[in-house]
Design an enzyme around this catalytic site. Structure first.
Site, PDB file in Angstrom:
ATOM      1  N   SER A  73      63.355   8.814  48.730  1.00 28.61           N
ATOM      2  CA  SER A  73      64.146   9.668  49.618  1.00 28.61           C
ATOM      3  C   SER A  73      64.347   8.964  50.952  1.00 28.61           C
ATOM      4  O   SER A  73      63.381   8.657  51.657  1.00 28.61           O
ATOM      5  CB  SER A  73      63.438  11.000  49.852  1.00 28.61           C
ATOM      6  OG  SER A  73      64.054  11.683  50.927  1.00 28.61           O
ATOM      7  N   HIS A 102      67.715   8.819  46.786  1.00 30.38           N
ATOM      8  CA  HIS A 102      67.742  10.276  46.952  1.00 30.38           C
ATOM      9  C   HIS A 102      68.139  10.592  48.388  1.00 30.38           C
ATOM     10  O   HIS A 102      67.572  10.074  49.340  1.00 30.38           O
ATOM     11  CB  HIS A 102      66.361  10.863  46.636  1.00 30.38           C
ATOM     12  CG  HIS A 102      66.351  12.359  46.567  1.00 30.38           C
ATOM     13  ND1 HIS A 102      66.817  13.051  45.483  1.00 30.38           N
ATOM     14  CD2 HIS A 102      65.941  13.290  47.465  1.00 30.38           C
ATOM     15  CE1 HIS A 102      66.687  14.353  45.699  1.00 30.38           C
ATOM     16  NE2 HIS A 102      66.173  14.527  46.898  1.00 30.38           N
ATOM     17  N   ASP A 110      68.777  13.537  51.107  1.00 30.72           N
ATOM     18  CA  ASP A 110      68.458  14.928  51.461  1.00 30.72           C
ATOM     19  C   ASP A 110      69.392  15.445  52.552  1.00 30.72           C
ATOM     20  O   ASP A 110      69.397  14.928  53.668  1.00 30.72           O
ATOM     21  CB  ASP A 110      67.012  15.030  51.952  1.00 30.72           C
ATOM     22  CG  ASP A 110      66.013  14.866  50.814  1.00 30.72           C
ATOM     23  OD1 ASP A 110      66.095  15.648  49.853  1.00 30.72           O
ATOM     24  OD2 ASP A 110      65.166  13.955  50.881  1.00 30.72           O
ATOM     25  N   MET A 128      70.278  18.607  54.871  1.00 33.33           N
ATOM     26  CA  MET A 128      69.771  19.883  55.397  1.00 33.33           C
ATOM     27  C   MET A 128      70.654  20.352  56.544  1.00 33.33           C
ATOM     28  O   MET A 128      71.113  19.546  57.352  1.00 33.33           O
ATOM     29  CB  MET A 128      68.331  19.710  55.884  1.00 33.33           C
ATOM     30  CG  MET A 128      67.387  19.139  54.843  1.00 33.33           C
ATOM     31  SD  MET A 128      65.699  19.027  55.455  1.00 33.33           S
ATOM     32  CE  MET A 128      64.952  18.003  54.196  1.00 33.33           C
ATOM     33  N   HIS A 187      70.968  15.804  47.291  1.00 34.25           N
ATOM     34  CA  HIS A 187      70.325  17.120  47.191  1.00 34.25           C
ATOM     35  C   HIS A 187      70.800  17.966  48.375  1.00 34.25           C
ATOM     36  O   HIS A 187      70.424  17.707  49.515  1.00 34.25           O
ATOM     37  CB  HIS A 187      68.803  16.932  47.189  1.00 34.25           C
ATOM     38  CG  HIS A 187      68.027  18.199  47.313  1.00 34.25           C
ATOM     39  ND1 HIS A 187      66.697  18.214  47.682  1.00 34.25           N
ATOM     40  CD2 HIS A 187      68.376  19.503  47.121  1.00 34.25           C
ATOM     41  CE1 HIS A 187      66.265  19.466  47.720  1.00 34.25           C
ATOM     42  NE2 HIS A 187      67.271  20.265  47.389  1.00 34.25           N
ATOM     43  N   MET A 198      70.744  20.975  50.600  1.00 39.21           N
ATOM     44  CA  MET A 198      69.979  22.123  51.095  1.00 39.21           C
ATOM     45  C   MET A 198      70.835  22.776  52.171  1.00 39.21           C
ATOM     46  O   MET A 198      70.502  22.776  53.356  1.00 39.21           O
ATOM     47  CB  MET A 198      68.627  21.664  51.637  1.00 39.21           C
ATOM     48  CG  MET A 198      67.671  21.236  50.548  1.00 39.21           C
ATOM     49  SD  MET A 198      66.260  20.285  51.147  1.00 39.21           S
ATOM     50  CE  MET A 198      66.922  18.626  51.063  1.00 39.21           C
ATOM     51  N   MET A 225      61.423  21.669  43.200  1.00 40.77           N
ATOM     52  CA  MET A 225      60.764  21.381  44.466  1.00 40.77           C
ATOM     53  C   MET A 225      59.278  21.695  44.325  1.00 40.77           C
ATOM     54  O   MET A 225      58.903  22.805  43.928  1.00 40.77           O
ATOM     55  CB  MET A 225      61.358  22.226  45.593  1.00 40.77           C
ATOM     56  CG  MET A 225      62.816  21.932  45.906  1.00 40.77           C
ATOM     57  SD  MET A 225      63.117  20.214  46.383  1.00 40.77           S
ATOM     58  CE  MET A 225      62.147  20.102  47.903  1.00 40.77           C
ATOM     59  N   GLY A 271      62.630  21.302  53.554  1.00 44.39           N
ATOM     60  CA  GLY A 271      62.860  21.306  54.991  1.00 44.39           C
ATOM     61  C   GLY A 271      62.249  20.115  55.698  1.00 44.39           C
ATOM     62  O   GLY A 271      62.819  19.597  56.649  1.00 44.39           O
ATOM     63  N   ASP A 321      60.404  16.813  43.319  1.00 42.90           N
ATOM     64  CA  ASP A 321      60.555  16.388  44.720  1.00 42.90           C
ATOM     65  C   ASP A 321      59.539  17.107  45.587  1.00 42.90           C
ATOM     66  O   ASP A 321      59.566  18.332  45.692  1.00 42.90           O
ATOM     67  CB  ASP A 321      61.976  16.710  45.182  1.00 42.90           C
ATOM     68  CG  ASP A 321      62.266  16.247  46.614  1.00 42.90           C
ATOM     69  OD1 ASP A 321      61.352  15.716  47.279  1.00 42.90           O
ATOM     70  OD2 ASP A 321      63.412  16.422  47.067  1.00 42.90           O
TER      71      ASP A 321
END
Length: 227
Positions: free
Chosen positions: A11, A36, A38, A40, A69, A71, A140, A145, A182
């Site tokens: 990640s 990966h 992320d 957010m 991914h 979020m 998850m 977060g 993850d």
């Protein structure tokens, strides 16, 4: 029974953002399979990270799959942006979509593989009617977060149930679905996680916070070879 294919997906949330392109190339050169990514939004999760422009910037740095991914809530508007920016796989949380089937279809329409992400307390029942559109299931093993959290042990039972669902569906249809994990994945627990059914492993701080990425990834591979 054939040896499963295991994929390691560092990640970039834990990478050094001052030299992100180099960090992406370094982990792939060290033996990782997937990048990966992320995303957010400080709305669905209490943190703000990176958007499509960063994905577009790292896309020329590697031929490896970029696994995005999301979020974020809502998800539909941002899906085409990431597809255009070079994502290969896009996953989202069912709670962040008003119409899960439609969001999965939107990812496919833009040429990416699609997946659903399940928070530690989210039920797998969301999968009941959409397995035909799912290429990846991401569980998850921490609450999303922030990086660097500890693995939640109850996720192992959930992994076993997800693996059962996938194997049953694959036996019936021949469709391949990856099972990604993850959160809190480390050298010392990756084999146990693999035994529970995961085949794709997101690791952020466990790789990027070590001085030698190759040594860490090799150690993970050595553990996976015991499964």
């Amino acid at each position: 029974m054939a040896q499963p294919t295991f994929r390691i997906a560092p990640s970039i949330l834990s990478a050094n953002f001052a030299k992100l392109g180099e960090e992406v190339q370094a982990v792939i050169a060290a033996g990782a399979d997937i990048i990966h990514f992320d995303v957010m939004d400080n709305h669905y999760v209490p943190n703000l990270t990176i958007g499509p422009v960063v994905c577009e910037a790292i896309r020329p740095c590697t031929d490896a799959l970029i696994d995005v991914h999301l979020m974020v809530k809502p998800v539909d508007a941002i899906i085409p942006m990431f597809a255009k920016a070079g994502a290969n796989i896009i996953t989202f949380h069912p709670e962040a979509s008003e119409h899960i089937d439609r969001s999965l279809g939107l990812i496919k329409e833009h040429g990416c593989k699609a997946g659903l992400v399940f928070n530690p307390a989210a039920p797998l029942s969301y999968l009941d009617y959409v397995m035909d559109k799912v290429d990846m299931i991401l569980l998850m093993s921490v609450n999303p977060g922030f990086g660097g959290q500890k693995f939640i042990p109850a996720t192992l039972d959930k992994l076993r149930e997800a693996r059962r669902r996938i194997d049953e569906y694959t036996a019936k249809t021949g469709k391949e679905i990856w099972l990604e994990i993850d959160g809190g994945v480390k050298v010392d627990n990756i084999a146990e996680i693999a035994r529970a059914g995961a085949d794709t492993f997101v690791a952020g701080s466990a790789i990027y916070n070590t001085p030698d990425y190759k040594a860490t990834i090799d150690a993970m591979r050595d553990e996976l070879a015991k499964v």
